[in-house]
Design a protein around this motif. Structure first.
Motif, PDB file in Angstrom:
ATOM      1  N   LEU A 305       6.624  -3.664   5.122  1.00 24.72           N
ATOM      2  CA  LEU A 305       6.268  -3.134   3.808  1.00 24.72           C
ATOM      3  C   LEU A 305       6.412  -4.214   2.735  1.00 24.72           C
ATOM      4  CD1 LEU A 305       7.299   0.268   2.324  1.00 24.72           C
ATOM      5  CD2 LEU A 305       7.776  -1.809   1.042  1.00 24.72           C
ATOM      6  N   ARG A 308       3.684  -6.863   3.096  1.00 19.50           N
ATOM      7  CA  ARG A 308       2.380  -6.396   2.629  1.00 19.50           C
ATOM      8  C   ARG A 308       2.295  -6.391   1.099  1.00 19.50           C
ATOM      9  NH1 ARG A 308       2.703  -2.051   5.015  1.00 19.50           N
ATOM     10  NH2 ARG A 308       3.190  -0.588   3.346  1.00 19.50           N
ATOM     11  N   ARG A 309       3.335  -5.884   0.465  1.00 15.37           N
ATOM     12  CA  ARG A 309       3.320  -5.829  -1.002  1.00 15.37           C
ATOM     13  C   ARG A 309       3.394  -7.228  -1.603  1.00 15.37           C
ATOM     14  NH1 ARG A 309       7.453  -0.861  -2.507  1.00 15.37           N
ATOM     15  NH2 ARG A 309       6.452   0.765  -1.286  1.00 15.37           N
ATOM     16  N   GLY A 327       2.733  -1.011 -10.510  1.00 15.93           N
ATOM     17  CA  GLY A 327       2.220  -0.893  -9.151  1.00 15.93           C
ATOM     18  C   GLY A 327       3.321  -0.651  -8.138  1.00 15.93           C
ATOM     19  N   TRP A 328       4.438  -1.359  -8.277  1.00 14.16           N
ATOM     20  CA  TRP A 328       5.544  -1.192  -7.331  1.00 14.16           C
ATOM     21  C   TRP A 328       6.143   0.214  -7.455  1.00 14.16           C
ATOM     22  CZ3 TRP A 328       7.002  -5.148  -3.971  1.00 14.16           C
ATOM     23  CH2 TRP A 328       8.119  -4.886  -3.178  1.00 14.16           C
ATOM     24  N   ARG A 329       6.240   0.705  -8.687  1.00  8.99           N
ATOM     25  CA  ARG A 329       6.803   2.040  -8.907  1.00  8.99           C
ATOM     26  C   ARG A 329       5.927   3.102  -8.228  1.00  8.99           C
ATOM     27  NH1 ARG A 329       7.274   1.485 -13.629  1.00  8.99           N
ATOM     28  NH2 ARG A 329       9.516   1.370 -13.981  1.00  8.99           N
ATOM     29  N   ARG A 330       4.627   2.982  -8.370  1.00  6.40           N
ATOM     30  CA  ARG A 330       3.747   3.953  -7.748  1.00  6.40           C
ATOM     31  C   ARG A 330       3.918   3.964  -6.235  1.00  6.40           C
ATOM     32  NH1 ARG A 330       0.029   1.952 -11.558  1.00  6.40           N
ATOM     33  NH2 ARG A 330      -0.950   0.643  -9.971  1.00  6.40           N
ATOM     34  N   GLN A 331       4.025   2.774  -5.647  1.00  6.13           N
ATOM     35  CA  GLN A 331       4.179   2.701  -4.200  1.00  6.13           C
ATOM     36  C   GLN A 331       5.569   3.166  -3.744  1.00  6.13           C
ATOM     37  OE1 GLN A 331       2.209  -0.995  -2.389  1.00  6.13           O
ATOM     38  NE2 GLN A 331       2.411  -1.571  -4.528  1.00  6.13           N
ATOM     39  N   ALA A 332       6.582   2.829  -4.529  1.00  3.41           N
ATOM     40  CA  ALA A 332       7.953   3.186  -4.148  1.00  3.41           C
ATOM     41  C   ALA A 332       8.182   4.681  -4.194  1.00  3.41           C
ATOM     42  CB  ALA A 332       8.943   2.470  -5.067  1.00  3.41           C
ATOM     43  N   ASP A 334       5.772   7.063  -3.871  1.00  7.27           N
ATOM     44  CA  ASP A 334       4.793   7.874  -3.124  1.00  7.27           C
ATOM     45  C   ASP A 334       5.476   8.621  -1.971  1.00  7.27           C
ATOM     46  OD1 ASP A 334       2.737   7.180  -4.723  1.00  7.27           O
ATOM     47  OD2 ASP A 334       1.917   5.635  -3.382  1.00  7.27           O
TER      48      ASP A 334
END
Length: 334
Positions: A305, A308-309, A327-332, A334
């Protein structure tokens, strides 16, 4: 410890211990690059000793000049001139043994920031204090040729940071290699302010009056964006490690960056933000595939993970820290 007699001799040379005096030494938790000892004398004095290792404690061979202790002492003393609260007082230095002695700070009153986070005690306000103080240090040294002259330590920075964190990964990651090598060239050439080089939560104590910075052996007159990125990358990694605390860790990321920004007066804020965002991507990748991987990221899924990020961050040349955070917040979450 086998070298205690040599360290005791150095302490006597420094005038901190008398011949025949009772002394007890005990190892303190340290990083991969140094021995750190707590020294207690029979007249109830306590101090800390730090001595450089020539071969660092990692799985792959990683050598570094032991002369870096001298530059760490210079960094600590210079930053105490900015604000004496920010670093421990240096009591003595023995260049022959590549060690120095500093005032011991009790962990009861000065816990390690990383350990507090690992225990679930996440304080975004403290992260903001770190950002504000780091900005003050950079602002106090930016554009000062006399400081640059004291920290011509490019060889050290190459051995301790650029090579093991960027170039080592570039040699093994074809996809990321061009971007990593470009960032390495920038770090070699930019001379803006005094960088600490290891602004990690494990090197910051939560003192009663605010952050206390340790372990400046990588100090160089270079790009302050590296320090900012180094700490922010650690906070992002901890959203993967400490998933239940990801919201507070992202608040810490935003608070640190927001508090750092007002100090910037040597270049446009957006320029530094973009440079730091790219370095965050590089350092995230280094903490998975570099010479000093984050020991708390053990699960292969977590490593994949982060990998990839990190590659996505590196690929976006216009990314700044605000967009990176969003962007990181949205992925973290989800």
């Amino acid at each position: 410890m086998d070298d205690e007699p040599r360290i005791l001799t150095a302490l006597m040379r420094c005038g901190l211990v008398s011949p025949g005096q009772g002394v007890r030494m005990s190892p303190l938790a340290g990083g991969v690059s140094c021995d750190v000892l707590k020294v207690e004398t029979d007249d109830n004095r306590v101090f800390a000793v730090k001595r450089a290792l020539g071969r660092l404690r990692v799985a792959v061979e990683w050598l570094a000049p032991v002369e870096r202790m001298a530059s760490e002492v210079r960094w600590l003393e210079l930053v105490r001139c900015v604000d004496p609260r920010l670093t421990p007082e240096v009591l003595a230095e023995d260049k022959a043994e590549h060690l120095f002695v500093m005032r011991y700070l009790d962990p009861q009153s000065h816990p390690v920031w990383k350990e507090e986070m690992a225990a679930g005690r996440i304080e975004p306000a403290f992260a903001a204090a770190v950002g504000g103080d780091l900005g003050r240090i950079h602002a106090a040294t930016a554009g000062r040729p006399e400081v640059a002259a004291q920290f011509q330590t490019d060889t050290l920075f190459m051995a301790l940071r650029i090579d093991p964190f960027l170039l080592y990964v570039a040699g093994r990651d074809v996809q990321a290699a061009p971007r990593l090598r470009a960032l390495a060239r920038d770090l070699e050439t930019l001379k803006i302010a005094l960088a600490h080089g290891d602004i990690s939560p494990k090197n910051i104590l939560m003192g009663p009056d605010g952050p206390v910075f340790l372990d400046a052996e990588c100090a160089v007159y270079g790009d302050p964006a590296f320090d900012l990125a180094f700490c922010l990358a650690h906070l992002l990694l901890k959203t993967v490690w400490l998933k239940p605390h990801a919201p507070a860790l992202m608040a810490s990321f935003d608070g640190l960056w927001a508090a750092y920004g007002p100090a910037i007066d040597w270049e446009p804020l957006q320029d530094l933000s973009r440079r730091a965002a790219s370095l965050v991507g590089a350092l995230l990748l280094a903490r998975v595939d570099g010479k000093s991987p984050a020991p708390y990221l053990q699960a292969e899924a977590d490593k994949a993970l982060v990998r990839r990020r990190a590659r996505a961050v590196l690929a976006d040349l216009d990314l700044d820290l605000d967009r990176l955070s969003d962007g990181w917040r949205r992925q973290a979450f989800d």
